[in-house]
Write an enzyme that holds these catalytic residues in place. Structure first.
Site, PDB file in Angstrom:
ATOM      1  N   GLU A  93     -47.262 -58.764 -11.190  1.00 59.89           N
ATOM      2  CA  GLU A  93     -47.795 -59.386 -12.420  1.00 59.89           C
ATOM      3  C   GLU A  93     -47.148 -58.761 -13.658  1.00 59.89           C
ATOM      4  OE1 GLU A  93     -51.928 -58.766 -10.986  1.00 59.89           O
ATOM      5  OE2 GLU A  93     -52.227 -60.860 -11.556  1.00 59.89           O
TER       6      GLU A  93
ATOM      7  N   GLU B 161     -53.381 -59.373  -3.062  1.00 57.58           N
ATOM      8  CA  GLU B 161     -54.767 -59.051  -3.425  1.00 57.58           C
ATOM      9  C   GLU B 161     -55.778 -59.648  -2.463  1.00 57.58           C
ATOM     10  OE1 GLU B 161     -52.395 -59.782  -5.539  1.00 57.58           O
ATOM     11  OE2 GLU B 161     -52.602 -58.679  -7.422  1.00 57.58           O
TER      12      GLU B 161
HETATM   13  N1  3HC Z   1     -53.543 -48.020  -5.098  1.00 56.55           N
HETATM   14  C1  3HC Z   1     -53.837 -46.772  -4.715  1.00 56.55           C
HETATM   15  N2  3HC Z   1     -53.252 -46.153  -3.668  1.00 56.55           N
HETATM   16  C2  3HC Z   1     -52.343 -46.868  -2.982  1.00 56.55           C
HETATM   17  C3  3HC Z   1     -51.994 -48.185  -3.323  1.00 56.55           C
HETATM   18  C4  3HC Z   1     -52.631 -48.770  -4.442  1.00 56.55           C
HETATM   19  N3  3HC Z   1     -52.347 -50.008  -4.847  1.00 56.55           N
HETATM   20  N4  3HC Z   1     -51.073 -48.629  -2.441  1.00 56.55           N
HETATM   21  C5  3HC Z   1     -50.842 -47.623  -1.591  1.00 56.55           C
HETATM   22  N5  3HC Z   1     -51.615 -46.561  -1.905  1.00 56.55           N
HETATM   23  C6  3HC Z   1     -51.635 -45.255  -1.249  1.00 56.55           C
HETATM   24  C7  3HC Z   1     -52.101 -45.343   0.185  1.00 56.55           C
HETATM   25  O1  3HC Z   1     -53.517 -45.259   0.244  1.00 56.55           O
HETATM   26  C8  3HC Z   1     -51.412 -44.157   0.808  1.00 56.55           C
HETATM   27  O2  3HC Z   1     -52.159 -43.015   0.441  1.00 56.55           O
HETATM   28  P1  3HC Z   1     -52.265 -41.764   1.434  1.00 56.55           P
HETATM   29  O3  3HC Z   1     -50.855 -41.309   1.646  1.00 56.55           O
HETATM   30  O4  3HC Z   1     -53.138 -40.842   0.708  1.00 56.55           O
HETATM   31  O5  3HC Z   1     -52.867 -42.344   2.692  1.00 56.55           O
HETATM   32  C9  3HC Z   1     -50.081 -44.082   0.071  1.00 56.55           C
HETATM   33  O6  3HC Z   1     -50.277 -44.822  -1.139  1.00 56.55           O
HETATM   34  C10 3HC Z   1     -48.919 -44.695   0.839  1.00 56.55           C
HETATM   35  O7  3HC Z   1     -49.297 -45.995   1.272  1.00 56.55           O
HETATM   36  P2  3HC Z   1     -48.938 -46.540   2.712  1.00 56.55           P
HETATM   37  O8  3HC Z   1     -49.292 -45.538   3.738  1.00 56.55           O
HETATM   38  O9  3HC Z   1     -49.541 -47.893   2.819  1.00 56.55           O
HETATM   39  O10 3HC Z   1     -47.341 -46.600   2.612  1.00 56.55           O
HETATM   40  P3  3HC Z   1     -46.335 -47.694   3.133  1.00 56.55           P
HETATM   41  O11 3HC Z   1     -44.995 -47.221   2.728  1.00 56.55           O
HETATM   42  O12 3HC Z   1     -46.613 -48.017   4.550  1.00 56.55           O
HETATM   43  O13 3HC Z   1     -46.671 -49.043   2.320  1.00 56.55           O
HETATM   44  C11 3HC Z   1     -47.141 -50.377   0.418  1.00 56.55           C
HETATM   45  C12 3HC Z   1     -46.461 -49.102   0.963  1.00 56.55           C
HETATM   46  C13 3HC Z   1     -46.419 -51.617   0.964  1.00 56.55           C
HETATM   47  C14 3HC Z   1     -47.007 -50.354  -1.066  1.00 56.55           C
HETATM   48  C15 3HC Z   1     -48.614 -50.409   0.873  1.00 56.55           C
HETATM   49  O14 3HC Z   1     -49.198 -49.185   0.521  1.00 56.55           O
HETATM   50  C16 3HC Z   1     -49.436 -51.491   0.272  1.00 56.55           C
HETATM   51  O15 3HC Z   1     -49.407 -52.612   0.743  1.00 56.55           O
HETATM   52  N6  3HC Z   1     -50.230 -51.174  -0.785  1.00 56.55           N
HETATM   53  C17 3HC Z   1     -51.173 -52.044  -1.349  1.00 56.55           C
HETATM   54  C18 3HC Z   1     -50.527 -53.079  -2.225  1.00 56.55           C
HETATM   55  C19 3HC Z   1     -51.574 -53.950  -2.847  1.00 56.55           C
HETATM   56  O16 3HC Z   1     -52.495 -54.413  -2.201  1.00 56.55           O
HETATM   57  N7  3HC Z   1     -51.432 -54.209  -4.155  1.00 56.55           N
HETATM   58  C20 3HC Z   1     -52.378 -54.983  -4.854  1.00 56.55           C
HETATM   59  C21 3HC Z   1     -53.420 -54.094  -5.436  1.00 56.55           C
HETATM   60  S1  3HC Z   1     -54.743 -54.965  -6.230  1.00 56.55           S
HETATM   61  C22 3HC Z   1     -54.107 -55.453  -7.710  1.00 56.55           C
HETATM   62  O17 3HC Z   1     -52.965 -55.197  -7.984  1.00 56.55           O
HETATM   63  C23 3HC Z   1     -55.063 -56.141  -8.623  1.00 56.55           C
HETATM   64  C24 3HC Z   1     -54.337 -56.768  -9.759  1.00 56.55           C
HETATM   65  O18 3HC Z   1     -54.089 -58.126  -9.466  1.00 56.55           O
HETATM   66  C25 3HC Z   1     -55.168 -56.719 -11.003  1.00 56.55           C
END
Ligand code: 3HC
Ligand code: NAI
Length: 706
Positions: free
Chosen positions: A109, A129
């Site tokens: 975004e 999301e």
């Molecule tokens: N917020 C906070 N922590 C996050 C995070 C996030 N968005 N995304 C990942 N983390 C943390 C994980 O909890 C993990 O923490 P830990 O090491 O303490 O367990 C660390 O970052 C590494 O994450 P992964 O183990 O998942 O690492 P990968 O390399 O396998 O994957 C990734 C990376 C593809 C970025 C995956 O973490 C992911 O899919 N993250 C979530 C992405 C997501 O859902 N984004 C949307 C968020 S909601 C939003 O943006 C609302 C907006 O529209 C207003």
């Protein structure tokens, strides 16, 4: 000059280009300091006359991967993301987003708020999301449709998939893919390329370009109605997909600012919903489950380069496919050539079916088949790094296999069993190396189901546990560590539900009523439809074995055994608890209703009308009580391990967060009170709450707030 604008954001001038850099490891999530820094950086760039354009880039392994999910529960401080992005979009100087790694959620975004987007070839983008029970709440549902149209936006946001840079380019979400393979690290190459891109914009006199100013291609209401219908069954019970459709629809029906207001309203509804709370809980639980309490992070892992599976039956074939899918060579061993040929043919046909559906290429089928080496000789598996035994569920057979493995396999090889009910310690005891023995309980179909219950034996070494937990992820599974007990975590809890549902039928509820109550709760199907699908003979044999082993229930319900004895094994014989006229659809059968009534009469049970609420309580509360016992005994270390098992292995609805999370939501006192009520009605044998459940209920606590 470098200005530090917050803990995580800096601003540097490179000639006429202002370089905004985010550094918030591990994934550059949009926490408060990033938002504040971003706002200040854009303001600084706009105020400085020598800056003519800006580049936004991230340090570390990825572009912004989204909002900081950890902040959601605490409440997000100022500034909000929406105005930060709006300031970027309406800026009078062009801003270029330079993407590597993943631009996800709020990250994409932010990029959509920039005027241009370039990416490295390996970058991936998405609005995931929906998996957190949310919608993109910072303009994603309003800006993306203006770029890609209704259908592509619906597909991307409702499914929440990540797409590759080349697909994003085709859709017009990014403007260019930059070749960064010249030299140096991805980031420094991308930085150079992004600055060059911005300089070219300036040289060409190309100014800012705001997505908000684009008029979306028209899409009538039927586009959204049809989409809603197409997902209605699969997304049953989830709120977010349906809110997303409403929000995208607003992009086509309302002016930009009103659409944004509608998006915010729908986002807030989701953010405060129990569904999203549950899904966010699962997001973190899925990551926590891999971290074993008491096991040091730096526990060494054994190198797994090759594997072997013993037994090419239902489970063995699927297990072997997991290794081949992950590129790990695997030998498949059977007793006889004909069984082996049959097993291999089934694997090939599974792969070919997948290829027919377009999910893998025909080349991939051959590559994977080439990784699976059939054998009938133990000598061929002497050198493998891990063996998974999947032979008949019989202790003597398994002991023989483990004796042979002990005598054949190289020192240091991990010896795993896929047993679903037998004692892993007893199996380990026939080897000279119980420290190398562990359970790896795959679920059927093993190539599809994500759950893997890894069963730690009394002597299992720490490095074996660490290796198997990490291997689980490598082969595409979610591994949860459990201890040795009858049924481990999943089946032990399921047993409670199976028992109560059989009693309920005897007492007057119909199988279809019970199936409906549990289906409506959110399970993909009810227990009796499931039993008919799995084959009633399987449970029959298990009960027979249990009786032989002297494990008798205080109250025995025999009606299902009588169904089996009629030769009705379920779907595969076109009749079981239900009848199947088309081979698939369960139809209540008066013959079975009569048999049930007879059994009840014989047992002296007066049948009565039973409410849906009683069914729900009696099927689910004993599972939770068993979960509490599992925690007390240390069979599972944390409630989250249990939740992950039930979500991924048994179809517990994701929007309820797993049985232990759900129990906390309804309150442990509610469950304890129901236990008292049923103890008065049926006696204490099955209705004594575990000490942990009782204690937490008394203290007003939950499993997660102990
Ligand atoms: N917020 C906070 N922590 C996050 C995070 C996030 N968005 N995304 C990942 N983390 C943390 C994980 O909890 C993990 O923490 P830990 O090491 O303490 O367990 C660390 O970052 C590494 O994450 P992964 O183990 O998942 O690492 P990968 O390399 O396998 O994957 C990734 C990376 C593809 C970025 C995956 O973490 C992911 O899919 N993250 C979530 C992405 C997501 O859902 N984004 C949307 C968020 S909601 C939003 O943006 C609302 C907006 O529209 C207003
Ligand atoms: P299956 O009967 O389909 O396959 C067992 C295979 O092992 C047969 O092909 C048989 O020829 C082979 N076999 C037997 N003894 C052998 C030996 N000594 N050496 C080599 N091969 C031998 O059984 P299934 O369903 O695959 O079950 C295997 C194991 O997986 C069991 O322990 C079972 O409890 C467990 N399991 C089964 C699940 C299921 O849903 N079927 C789910 C989870 C675990």
């Amino acid at each position: 000059m470098t200005a530090t604008l917050s803990d995580t954001v800096s601003f540097t001038k490179q000639g006429a280009i202002g370089l905004i850099k985010i550094n918030n490891p591990p994934v550059n999530a949009l926490g408060q300091s990033v938002r504040a820094g971003l706002k200040a950086a854009v303001e600084l760039g706009l105020a400085d006359d020598s800056v003519k354009a800006m580049v936004l880039i991230c340090e570390g392994r990825t572009f912004i991967a989204g909002a900081d999910i950890k902040e959601f529960a605490k409440g997000m401080g100022e500034p909000g993301l929406v105005p930060v992005i709006s300031n970027m979009e309406t800026a009078s100087k062009p801003i270029v987003a330079a993407i590597h790694g993943t631009a996800l959620g709020g990250g994409l975004e932010v990029a959509l708020g920039c005027h241009y987007r370039i990416a490295v070839p390996t970058a991936r983008i998405g609005l995931p999301e929906v998996h957190l029970g949310l919608l993109p709440g910072a303009g994603g549902t309003q800006r993306l449709p203006r770029l890609v149209g209704a259908q592509a936006a619906l597909d991307l946001i409702v499914k929440g998939n990540h797409i590759a840079a080349k697909d994003a380019l085709k859709l017009g979400i990014i403007d260019a893919i930059v070749d960064v393979s010249i030299d140096g690290s991805v980031e420094s190459d991308l930085e150079t390329a992004a600055i060059a891109y911005a300089e070219k914009l300036l040289a060409d006199g190309t100014g800012p370009r705001a997505i908000r100013d684009i008029t979306p291609e028209a899409a009538g209401p039927e586009v959204f109605d049809n989409y809603e219908q197409s997902i209605a069954r699969k997304q049953r019970g989830f709120l977010a997909p349906f809110h997303i459709i409403k929000s995208i629809r607003a992009a086509f029906e309302l002016p930009f600012d009103e659409g944004m207001a509608r998006e915010s309203e729908l986002f807030m509804e989701l953010m405060t919903s129990s569904e999203s709370a549950a899904q966010r809980h699962i997001f973190f639980a899925e990551r926590e489950v891999a971290k074993v309490p008491g096991l040091a992070k730096d526990t060494p892992k054994r190198d797994i380069k090759t594997a072997a599976v013993i037994g090419a039956g239902t489970m063995g074939g699927g297990i072997a496919m997991n290794f081949a899918n992950a590129g790990i060579p695997v030998k498949l061993l059977e007793m006889k050539q004909e069984y082996l040929d049959k097993g291999i043919a089934l694997i090939r046909s599974n792969y070919e079916n997948t290829a027919r559906k377009g999910r893998i290429s025909l080349d991939a089928v051959e590559q994977r088949m080439a990784l699976i080496e059939p054998t009938i000789s133990y000598a061929d598996i002497a050198d493998v790094d891990i063996v998974i035994e999947a032979v008949f569920e019989n202790m003597d057979v398994k002991k023989d296999v483990f004796k042979t493995l002990d005598a054949t396999c190289k020192q240091g090889a991990i010896l795993a069993t896929n047993t679903s009910t037998l004692d892993v310690d007893e199996i380990a005891s026939v080897t000279q190396r119980p420290q190398d023995v562990i359970g790896m309980h795959f679920f059927s179909p093993a190539n599809v189901m994500r759950l893997l219950e890894n069963v730690r034996g009394e002597h299992t070494a720490d490095d074996v546990i660490a290796t198997v937990m990490s291997l689980s992820r490598r082969i595409g599974k979610i591994g949860a560590l459990v201890g040795v007990c009858d049924g481990f975590v999943g089946n032990r809890m399921l047993h409670q539900r199976t028992r109560e549902s059989a009693f309920l039928v005897e007492e007057g509820a119909t199988p279809e009523q019970i199936d409906k109550v549990l289906f409506d709760f959110g399970f993909p199907m009810g227990p009796f439809t499931m039993a008919d699908m799995a084959g009633l003979d399987v449970g029959y044999k298990v009960r027979e074995e249990r009786r032989k082993a002297g494990k008798v229930e205080k109250r025995d319900s025999v009606w299902i055994d009588k169904v089996v004895e009629l030769g009705r094994y379920g779907q595969k014989t076109h009749a079981g608890i239900y009848k199947y006229e088309d081979g698939r659809t369960p139809i209540p059968d008066p013959e079975i209703a009569a048999l049930i009534a007879q059994c009840a009469q014989h047992a002296g049970i007066e049948q009565r009308k039973i409410s849906d609420q009683e069914i729900l309580e009696r099927c689910l509360y004993p599972m939770i009580n068993e979960g509490a016992k599992i925690l007390e005994e240390g069979i599972a270390a944390r409630p989250l391990d249990i939740d992950i098992i039930w979500i991924n292995g048994y179809g517990f609805p994701g929007y309820k967060g797993g049985p232990m999370f759900w129990a906390d939501q309804i309150g442990l006192k509610t469950i304890c009170d129901a236990y008292k009520k049923y103890a008065d009605q049926f006696g204490e044998h099955y209705w004594t709450p575990s000490p942990l459940l009782e204690k937490l209920a008394k203290e007003g606590k939950g499993f997660y707030s102990r």
